[in-house]
Design an enzyme around this catalytic site. Structure first.
Site, PDB file in Angstrom:
ATOM      1  N   ASP B 129     -26.948  -3.919  14.930  1.00 19.76           N
ATOM      2  CA  ASP B 129     -26.186  -5.387  14.516  1.00 19.76           C
ATOM      3  C   ASP B 129     -24.604  -4.577  14.017  1.00 19.76           C
ATOM      4  O   ASP B 129     -24.348  -3.803  14.547  1.00 19.76           O
ATOM      5  CB  ASP B 129     -26.968  -5.855  13.191  1.00 19.76           C
ATOM      6  CG  ASP B 129     -26.643  -7.330  13.250  1.00 19.76           C
ATOM      7  OD1 ASP B 129     -25.383  -7.945  12.980  1.00 19.76           O
ATOM      8  OD2 ASP B 129     -27.642  -8.092  13.546  1.00 19.76           O
ATOM      9  N   HIS B 166     -23.287  -9.876   8.881  1.00 23.85           N
ATOM     10  CA  HIS B 166     -24.359 -10.140   9.639  1.00 23.85           C
ATOM     11  C   HIS B 166     -25.484  -9.276   9.748  1.00 23.85           C
ATOM     12  O   HIS B 166     -26.451  -9.502   9.439  1.00 23.85           O
ATOM     13  CB  HIS B 166     -23.885 -10.545  10.971  1.00 23.85           C
ATOM     14  CG  HIS B 166     -24.815 -11.201  11.988  1.00 23.85           C
ATOM     15  ND1 HIS B 166     -25.517 -10.275  12.829  1.00 23.85           N
ATOM     16  CD2 HIS B 166     -24.895 -12.455  12.206  1.00 23.85           C
ATOM     17  CE1 HIS B 166     -26.254 -11.076  13.554  1.00 23.85           C
ATOM     18  NE2 HIS B 166     -26.086 -12.501  13.101  1.00 23.85           N
ATOM     19  N   ASN B 257     -27.904 -19.468  20.385  1.00 22.70           N
ATOM     20  CA  ASN B 257     -27.254 -20.376  19.674  1.00 22.70           C
ATOM     21  C   ASN B 257     -26.703 -21.560  20.677  1.00 22.70           C
ATOM     22  O   ASN B 257     -25.674 -22.021  20.350  1.00 22.70           O
ATOM     23  CB  ASN B 257     -26.469 -20.067  18.614  1.00 22.70           C
ATOM     24  CG  ASN B 257     -27.157 -19.208  17.529  1.00 22.70           C
ATOM     25  OD1 ASN B 257     -28.215 -18.985  17.658  1.00 22.70           O
ATOM     26  ND2 ASN B 257     -26.212 -18.540  16.746  1.00 22.70           N
ATOM     27  N   SER B 321     -29.854 -15.693  15.215  1.00 24.26           N
ATOM     28  CA  SER B 321     -30.029 -14.260  14.546  1.00 24.26           C
ATOM     29  C   SER B 321     -30.838 -14.089  13.120  1.00 24.26           C
ATOM     30  O   SER B 321     -31.299 -12.936  12.804  1.00 24.26           O
ATOM     31  CB  SER B 321     -28.554 -14.024  13.977  1.00 24.26           C
ATOM     32  OG  SER B 321     -27.841 -13.576  15.102  1.00 24.26           O
TER      33      SER B 321
END
Lengths: 117, 380
Positions: B129, B166, B257, B321
């Site tokens: 990430d 994130h 998404n 996520s």
């Protein structure tokens, strides 16, 4: 809403290739909220002289899959960078655009990549 | 919250949390990552100069020997060790002080697993990430090692620190510790490794992501959590995923998404090597943003997920996520119990709870951590 965003694109040759910067400015009097479906904030595309897509920045990238939001205050700017590594010689129309789902801003310029690099 | 006299920040925060636990959430930072507001007391002008030199912003200079500054939290320890600095204390306005159980932890019965003693201890879970905040009070105890394939931009202690938000958020969902403050993860004692493959903006080249996957495999870690994706694939990333699965890694990836849409699962989630995770809301509906398709293996909470962000803070994010690390944390729990990656994968889907959604939306159903671990639960 989209009218209040002004975009400029700059292209700088580097050793690696071309460094592209999309700068988005809120030229309006009100704050602009930009929503994003994921970590992609901008897109950069190069189209060659025949009108064919020669390169797309997102083609070899993955993005964080969280929804995002950025608010631009009046007069505020935000810049997004991309590198086009080793572009083939030729003339291209390069476009940088904001990847927001609810706001639009893009800028295009002609870029000539000299041969015999 | 003074970081001196041998007390760790965690001790101090815990004490503070206990003192004000009845007030619950004390308010959240509007945090820019890693930056915190602190009061610095000094005993000589050199201490004041040092504090101001570290400051991103000087908020206030008192008439007595103290200043309030905004500073990267990684600078705090160094400042507090200076003999000419009397104290560094955090301005008490940005921490959640009593531990909350995020809805997704509850909905997946992960707290039932905790109550039965399952912690994930011994499992290695890699978060591929934007990095992980190296000093988050809710993660520090579980942090393993870090590796940056794209380096953090800015003043950070490590190149794998999180310069976005994130990765730290995903790490907290997979495995925030179970203490008296903040949040609790699906696993609570699994070791979390930061593999930074996404940059400050949240994007990364497929080459860097593939290198991160390869690295996870070479380290022999159990789980690779990929809260990332793209609409088109990459042969190198696919190769890396095969390489990792061949070496016993369980890969979990966000479906994407792009929703509402059908047959639109992104990559690497769409590769058969990865457990593809779609996203649900707290009312058990499919999250409106969630990609769907035949590759979806399982659904997990992804709308309005509360978790850790840098600077010792917490925030609510939405996305596939956020669903992904729920599954990664549960996979860590299973592998800590001795299941192989392929056994764990089967258990995750075989024990998932049918939400009555279409199979291309929910896959096998909603993640049920307790059931996967063999605990019976009548809890929802």
């Amino acid at each position: 809403m989209a009218d209040t965003l002004a975009a400029t694109l700059t292209v700088t040759p580097t050793e690696e290739g071309l460094e592209l910067t999309l700068t988005v400015e809120n030229v309006g009097d009100d704050a602009v909220d930009c929503s994003f479906a994921d970590g992609q904030r901008a897109e950069f595309v190069a189209v060659d002289a025949d009108g064919a897509e020669a390169w797309r920045w997102s083609d070899d990238r993955g993005f964080a899959m969280a929804l995002g939001n950025e608010t631009l205050a009046p007069g505020e700017t935000v810049a997004y960078d991309a590198v086009w590594a080793s572009p083939p010689a030729g003339e291209y129309e390069v476009t940088g655009s904001l990847a927001a789902t609810d706001a639009a801003a893009s800028a295009t310029m002609t870029v000539v990549v000299p041969g015999g690099r | 919250m003074v970081y001196r006299d041998g007390k760790t920040r965690r001790d101090v925060l815990k004490a503070t949390g206990a003192a004000v636990a009845t007030t619950g959430l004390a308010g959240m930072a509007s945090a820019s990552p890693g930056t915190v507001e602190v009061n610095v007391g000094y005993s000589a002008d050199s201490g004041k100069r040092a504090a101001k030199a570290e400051a991103d912003e000087v908020v206030r200079e008192f008439n007595f020997d103290a200043v309030t500054i905004r500073v990267n939290e990684n600078a705090i320890e160094g400042l507090s060790r200076r003999p000419d600095v009397r104290y560094v204390e955090k301005n008490g306005r940005m921490h959640a002080l009593a531990q909350r159980t995020p809805w997704g932890i509850d909905r997946t019965d992960s707290e039932v697993a905790h109550a039965n003693g399952s912690t994930g201890a011994g499992a290695d879970v890699a978060i591929l990430d934007t990095g992980i905040d190296s000093d988050h009070p809710d993660l520090r105890a579980n942090l393993g090692s870090g590796r940056a394939f794209v380096k953090a931009r800015g003043k950070y202690q490590y190149d794998w620190d999180d310069d976005n938000d994130h990765g730290t958020h995903c790490a907290g969902t997979a495995g925030a510790d179970d203490d008296t403050q903040g949040v609790v993860g699906v696993s609570t004692e699994a070791t979390l490794h930061a593999v930074k493959v996404l940059d400050k903006r949240g994007s990364g080249s497929f080459s860097d992501i593939a290198a991160g996957v390869e690295y996870v495999a070479d380290r022999g870690w159990d789980v690779g959590s990929m809260s990332l994706g793209a609409s088109a694939g990459s042969a190198a990333l696919r190769d890396a995923c095969q390489y990792a699965v061949d070496r016993g890694v369980l890969l979990v990836a966000a479906a994407g998404n792009s929703g509402p849409c059908t047959d639109c699962v992104g990559y690497p989630a769409a590769y058969p090597e990865c457990v593809a995770v779609s996203s649900s809301a707290s009312d058990d509906s499919l999250s409106s943003f969630s990609s769907t398709g035949p590759e979806v293996d399982i659904i997990a909470p992804g709308t309005d997920v509360y978790s850790t962000v840098p600077g010792g803070s917490y925030a609510t994010f939405s996305g596939t996520s956020m669903a992904t690390p729920h599954v990664a944390g549960a996979a860590g729990q299973l592998m800590a119990d001795g299941y192989t990656a392929s056994e764990a994968r089967s258990r995750l889907t075989n024990t998932a709870e049918d939400l009555g959604l279409a199979s291309n939306e929910q896959g096998a159903g909603l993640l049920d951590t307790a059931a996967a671990l063999g605990y019976t639960s009548t809890d929802d």
